[in-house]
Design a protein around this motif. Structure first.
Motif, short mmCIF file in Angstrom:
data_model
loop_
_atom_site.label_atom_id
_atom_site.label_comp_id
_atom_site.label_asym_id
_atom_site.label_seq_id
_atom_site.Cartn_x
_atom_site.Cartn_y
_atom_site.Cartn_z
N UNK A 1 -2.22 -46.73 -41.66
CA UNK A 1 -1.11 -46.56 -40.73
C UNK A 1 -1.39 -45.38 -39.81
N UNK A 2 -0.93 -45.48 -38.58
CA UNK A 2 -1.07 -44.35 -37.66
C UNK A 2 -0.02 -43.29 -37.95
N UNK A 3 -0.28 -42.09 -37.47
CA UNK A 3 0.60 -40.97 -37.73
C UNK A 3 2.00 -41.24 -37.19
N UNK A 4 2.09 -41.89 -36.07
CA UNK A 4 3.40 -42.10 -35.43
C UNK A 4 3.56 -43.54 -35.01
N UNK A 5 4.76 -44.09 -35.24
CA UNK A 5 5.11 -45.42 -34.77
C UNK A 5 6.63 -45.51 -34.69
N UNK A 6 7.13 -46.66 -34.29
CA UNK A 6 8.56 -46.81 -34.14
C UNK A 6 9.32 -46.94 -35.44
N UNK A 7 8.61 -47.12 -36.57
CA UNK A 7 9.27 -47.35 -37.85
C UNK A 7 9.40 -46.10 -38.70
N UNK A 8 8.97 -44.95 -38.19
CA UNK A 8 9.09 -43.73 -38.97
C UNK A 8 8.17 -43.72 -40.17
N UNK A 9 6.90 -44.11 -39.97
CA UNK A 9 5.97 -44.26 -41.08
C UNK A 9 5.64 -42.95 -41.78
N UNK B 1 11.06 -51.59 -44.49
CA UNK B 1 10.30 -50.94 -43.42
C UNK B 1 11.20 -50.67 -42.22
N UNK B 2 11.16 -49.44 -41.75
CA UNK B 2 11.93 -49.06 -40.57
C UNK B 2 13.33 -48.58 -40.87
N UNK B 3 13.84 -48.85 -42.07
CA UNK B 3 15.22 -48.47 -42.40
C UNK B 3 15.27 -47.04 -42.95
N UNK B 4 14.68 -46.10 -42.21
CA UNK B 4 14.61 -44.73 -42.69
C UNK B 4 15.88 -43.95 -42.39
N UNK B 5 16.50 -44.22 -41.24
CA UNK B 5 17.65 -43.42 -40.79
C UNK B 5 17.29 -41.94 -40.79
N UNK B 6 15.98 -41.63 -40.63
CA UNK B 6 15.47 -40.25 -40.63
C UNK B 6 15.83 -39.51 -41.90
#
Length: 536
Positions: free
Chosen positions: A89-97, A308-313
């Motif tokens: 995975x890359x360091x940054x993406x739209x899913x908050x990886x 995936x993506x449901x991080x809500x930070x």
């Protein structure tokens, strides 16, 4: 005070204006990180570690909090800030990886003279369009939750703040060369409409009075601890128990007193190694509801998500031993069946769940850990505030927990093994510890003690010997009926009454763990967790 990274790629300075000596200014900057760092896809999980430096205005050893100088601040354990990126995975993406986790803990004194503080920071790295720049740039965004109890006779002060890595006019938030050497953290949010200024909220839970403040804290690169880089990441489920003390707060302006009560129940934790996400559910009730006046029939605490993506930070799964999660709209909490909203603000659901490895307890509280021989169990802290709205026949209410505890493990001992132990008339002997929250004649504090236990599988009877747990020393014996590999034990002995709920873990039921809730007179209640391994 100035700092320059060894490779000269990041700097910051804390300034005092000559003509305004009571004011503080903070400046920082550096070289934007090489774009190749952001597009790289490591074939193994990757980690970065940073030391969060003190805010020159707040003058606190503990990040993100206005904690006065003194023994509590001086004794705090403050972890490095860890950034964990999944493999491939890359360091940054739209899913908050990429996930971020930092925590601090301090406990000073004992009994009614104790003070304590916990602060947990969780966040995720997102792609964002900042300051009108293109293409998008990575930014770290998340939430800080904390709780500070200056005096055991009072009520905790709760901390909530969104934070962000502020971007310069070119949209850069991280500085370095081939990797990140530093960045800054301040109050704020992102990302759909860019960066949004915010403030930190300090809430006096006794009267819900709120004080706002700000922080600006640099983070400088440090070595990743071996305990992090060498640990595994596994997709799995852990089951266990939780216990602690909550307080039903009076309505603001009311002359009523807070109502402390025990809360205990079961815990389920799911982790996802692919996207480094974690979800936890704590489901329980007040075991002394008939006498506590808490009005609690059920409390379900929901943290995080494994989607995936449901991080809500608000999610950080670093490895199997280190993770944390906060409130999440896809996994809402309920109080007496009423859903507590996630408002992305200082109201609604603001709760934390974190492994103790993020900020281990001091030796003065728990000298040898909860269970020094256990291989299949882990434990940690939970707490926060739930502001429940009026719904149906339920009135609005506010419930607050300072520092409470959970324990969970895998694998649970199979029922077939339990049956074999019973058929062979085996008696298990265990040694370990208890840790919990206490309310004693109005004072709230943490306590721990020793545990010696036995369990006769054929007769489903056990003994539970507690030593030096606050004011409690007793041995309780009796029937502890099994349901699968789990047992329940109720007792009244030597002026102490309560319940123990636990289960067996590992091969041949080699370990046991669970929760407890005890009363010792009308003004003494405690609840927490225990864990024990095979007795030598």
């Amino acid at each position: 005070t100035t700092y320059v990274a060894p490779d000269n790629s990041f700097f910051y300075a804390n300034l005092t204006p000559v003509n305004q000596p009571s004011q503080r200014e903070f400046i920082y900057g550096g070289t934007p990180v090489n774009a190749a760092f952001y597009t790289a896809t490591p074939k193994t999980p990757s980690y970065l570690a940073f030391n969060v430096q003190p805010d020159a205005a707040l003058q606190s050893n503990i990040p993100f909090i206005r904690l006065p100088a003194g023994a509590l601040a001086a004794s705090a354990y403050t972890s490095p800030l860890i950034l964990a990126t999944p493999l491939n995975a890359t360091f940054s993406n739209g899913a908050g990886g990429t996930k971020a986790l930092q925590a601090s803990l301090a406990v000073v004194g004992s009994g009614a003279g104790q003070s304590s503080v916990i602060v947990v920071m969780v966040g995720n790295v997102f792609d964002a369009s900042l300051n009108g720049t293109s293409p998008t740039q990575p930014i770290l965004n998340g939430i800080v939750h904390g709780s500070y109890l200056a005096n055991a006779a009072g009520q905790p002060t709760r901390i909530y703040s969104p934070y962000v890595t502020p971007a310069d006019t070119n949209g850069n938030a991280f500085y370095g060369n081939s990797t990140i050497s530093g960045f800054a953290l301040t109050n704020g949010n992102c990302c759909a409409s860019g960066q949004i200024p915010s403030q930190a909220f300090e809430t006096n839970t006794a009267n819900q009075a709120v004080t706002n403040y700000q922080f600006a804290q640099p983070a400088t690169a440090t070595t990743v601890p071996a305990s992090i880089s060498g640990a595994s990441q596994t997709t799995r489920q852990l089951t266990g128990y939780f216990g602690g003390i909550m307080t039903k707060e009076p309505n603001p302006g009311s002359a009523a007193n807070p109502i402390p009560y025990a809360l205990a129940g079961t815990a389920t934790i799911n982790t996802n190694a692919t996207n480094l996400q974690v979800q936890a559910k704590l489901a329980g009730s007040d075991p002394f509801a008939s006498t506590s006046n808490s009005g609690i029939s059920s409390v379900n605490l929901g943290y995080g998500s494994v989607s995936t993506g449901a991080t809500n930070a608000r999610i950080a799964f670093v490895n199997d031993n280190l993770y944390a999660a906060f409130e999440n709209p896809s996994n809402p909490s309920t109080v007496n069946g009423v859903t507590v909203p996630v408002n992305d603000s200082n109201t609604g659901s603001n709760i934390y769940f974190v492994t103790q490895s993020a900020a281990p307890p001091p030796a003065t509280l728990l000298s040898n850990g909860l269970c020094s021989t256990c291989q299949y169990l882990q434990w940690g802290y939970w707490g926060g505030e739930l502001d429940s709205p009026t719904s149906g026949g339920n009135s609005a209410r506010t419930d607050v927990g300072h520092i409470n505890f959970w324990v969970a493990g895998t694998p649970a001992t199979p029922v077939s093994v339990i049956s074999s132990l019973s058929a062979n008339n085996i008696t298990g002997r265990y040694t370990g510890n208890l840790i919990g929250s206490v309310v004693n004649n109005g004072a709230q504090y943490l306590a721990s003690g020793g545990l010696q236990a036995t369990y006769a599988f054929a007769t489903q009877t056990g003994s539970f010997t507690v030593s030096n747990y606050d004011m409690l020393n007793f041995t309780a014996t009796g029937k502890a009926p099994l349901t699968g590999s789990n047992y329940t034990f109720a007792f009244s002995k030597s002026g102490v009454a309560g319940t123990v709920n636990g289960g067996f873990y590992g091969p041949m039921a080699s370990e046991t763990a669970g929760n407890f809730a005890f009363t010792a007179g009308p003004k003494y209640t405690t609840a927490g967790i225990f864990a024990a391994g095979p007795k030598p």
